[in-house]
Design an enzyme around this catalytic site. Structure first.
Site, PDB file in Angstrom:
ATOM      1  N   ASP A   1      54.441  27.887  47.618  1.00  0.00           N
ATOM      2  CA  ASP A   1      56.245  28.812  47.511  1.00  0.00           C
ATOM      3  C   ASP A   1      56.915  27.988  49.224  1.00  0.00           C
ATOM      4  O   ASP A   1      55.789  27.611  49.933  1.00  0.00           O
ATOM      5  CB  ASP A   1      56.063  29.291  47.054  1.00  0.00           C
ATOM      6  CG  ASP A   1      55.953  30.184  48.259  1.00  0.00           C
ATOM      7  OD1 ASP A   1      55.014  30.024  49.232  1.00  0.00           O
ATOM      8  OD2 ASP A   1      56.060  31.640  47.695  1.00  0.00           O
TER       9      ASP A   1
ATOM     10  N   CYS B   1      51.322  31.085  49.147  1.00  0.00           N
ATOM     11  CA  CYS B   1      52.168  31.377  49.330  1.00  0.00           C
ATOM     12  C   CYS B   1      52.125  32.136  50.432  1.00  0.00           C
ATOM     13  O   CYS B   1      51.273  31.836  50.814  1.00  0.00           O
ATOM     14  CB  CYS B   1      52.743  32.177  48.375  1.00  0.00           C
ATOM     15  SG  CYS B   1      51.262  33.552  47.450  1.00  0.00           S
TER      16      CYS B   1
ATOM     17  N   THR C   1      50.830  35.080  51.245  1.00  0.00           N
ATOM     18  CA  THR C   1      49.852  35.918  50.780  1.00  0.00           C
ATOM     19  C   THR C   1      48.809  35.394  50.728  1.00  0.00           C
ATOM     20  O   THR C   1      47.786  35.853  50.575  1.00  0.00           O
ATOM     21  CB  THR C   1      49.621  37.261  50.514  1.00  0.00           C
ATOM     22  OG1 THR C   1      50.007  37.557  48.740  1.00  0.00           O
ATOM     23  CG2 THR C   1      50.856  38.180  51.865  1.00  0.00           C
TER      24      THR C   1
ATOM     25  N   HIS D   1      29.956  31.184  42.504  1.00  0.00           N
ATOM     26  CA  HIS D   1      29.199  32.638  41.689  1.00  0.00           C
ATOM     27  C   HIS D   1      30.681  32.406  40.249  1.00  0.00           C
ATOM     28  O   HIS D   1      30.561  32.748  39.087  1.00  0.00           O
ATOM     29  CB  HIS D   1      29.166  33.850  42.392  1.00  0.00           C
ATOM     30  CG  HIS D   1      27.735  34.028  43.452  1.00  0.00           C
ATOM     31  ND1 HIS D   1      27.485  34.948  43.914  1.00  0.00           N
ATOM     32  CD2 HIS D   1      27.309  32.942  43.222  1.00  0.00           C
ATOM     33  CE1 HIS D   1      26.621  35.028  44.139  1.00  0.00           C
ATOM     34  NE2 HIS D   1      26.203  33.746  44.249  1.00  0.00           N
TER      35      HIS D   1
ATOM     36  N   HIS E   1      25.391  33.238  36.090  1.00  0.00           N
ATOM     37  CA  HIS E   1      26.745  33.340  36.195  1.00  0.00           C
ATOM     38  C   HIS E   1      27.495  33.150  34.889  1.00  0.00           C
ATOM     39  O   HIS E   1      28.828  33.673  34.938  1.00  0.00           O
ATOM     40  CB  HIS E   1      28.039  32.850  37.634  1.00  0.00           C
ATOM     41  CG  HIS E   1      26.832  33.215  39.062  1.00  0.00           C
ATOM     42  ND1 HIS E   1      26.823  33.930  39.046  1.00  0.00           N
ATOM     43  CD2 HIS E   1      25.829  32.981  39.785  1.00  0.00           C
ATOM     44  CE1 HIS E   1      25.901  34.269  40.824  1.00  0.00           C
ATOM     45  NE2 HIS E   1      25.478  33.495  40.661  1.00  0.00           N
TER      46      HIS E   1
END
Length: 150
Positions: free
Chosen positions: A13, A70, A72, A103, A138
């Site tokens: 963004d 973005c 955060t 994982h 996993h």
């Protein structure tokens, strides 16, 4: 036509576009192609549009891995993770970048441009691109994620 296994999709963004552009060079230095899904400037846009575009590019087979940025990394990763087969992992350091691949078989790296600097982002990207999925114990967990995200 570019081989999707050698293509990394990039999307961001307005808060993440500058870091996205810096990371493009890191990807290209590794001999990988870049599928740039935008945005390409500081004008305000909505991060879900770019998270969805990333997911669609991977689901369409235009790329096998992606990087989302973005402010955060939270919102754009949530948007991408709404799509079946997308495992976007928000990483803040090389340990989380390594473990998300080993994982969780993450196929999308999410970064917060307002949270980490270029050097950390570069290091996370390098580890993300060079780390293989371990499989084994996993695998059952990954299968449960995909079922829940049908």
């Amino acid at each position: 036509m570019t081989d999707a296994t050698k293509t990394v999709a990039l999307a961001a963004d307005h808060a993440g576009y500058a870091l996205k552009d810096q990371l493009r060079a890191v990807i290209e230095e590794r001999g990988l192609a870049v599928l740039d899904l935008g945005t390409n400037g500081p004008d305000r846009v909505d991060y879900p549009d770019y998270g969805h575009a990333m997911a669609q590019a991977i689901r369409d087979g235009r790329a096998t891995r992606g990087v989302l940025v973005c402010g955060t990394g939270i919102g754009i990763s949530i948007a991408a993770n709404r799509h079946r087969g997308i495992r976007a992992a928000l990483c803040h350091d090389v340990t989380t970048a390594r473990l998300c691949r080993q994982h969780n078989d993450a196929n999308v790296l999410a970064l917060g441009a307002r949270i980490i600097g270029f050097e950390t982002a570069r290091d996370c990207l390098a580890v993300f691109l060079s780390t293989d999925y371990e499989g084994g114990r996993h695998g059952d967990r990954i299968a449960k994620i995909d079922v829940l995200n049908a």
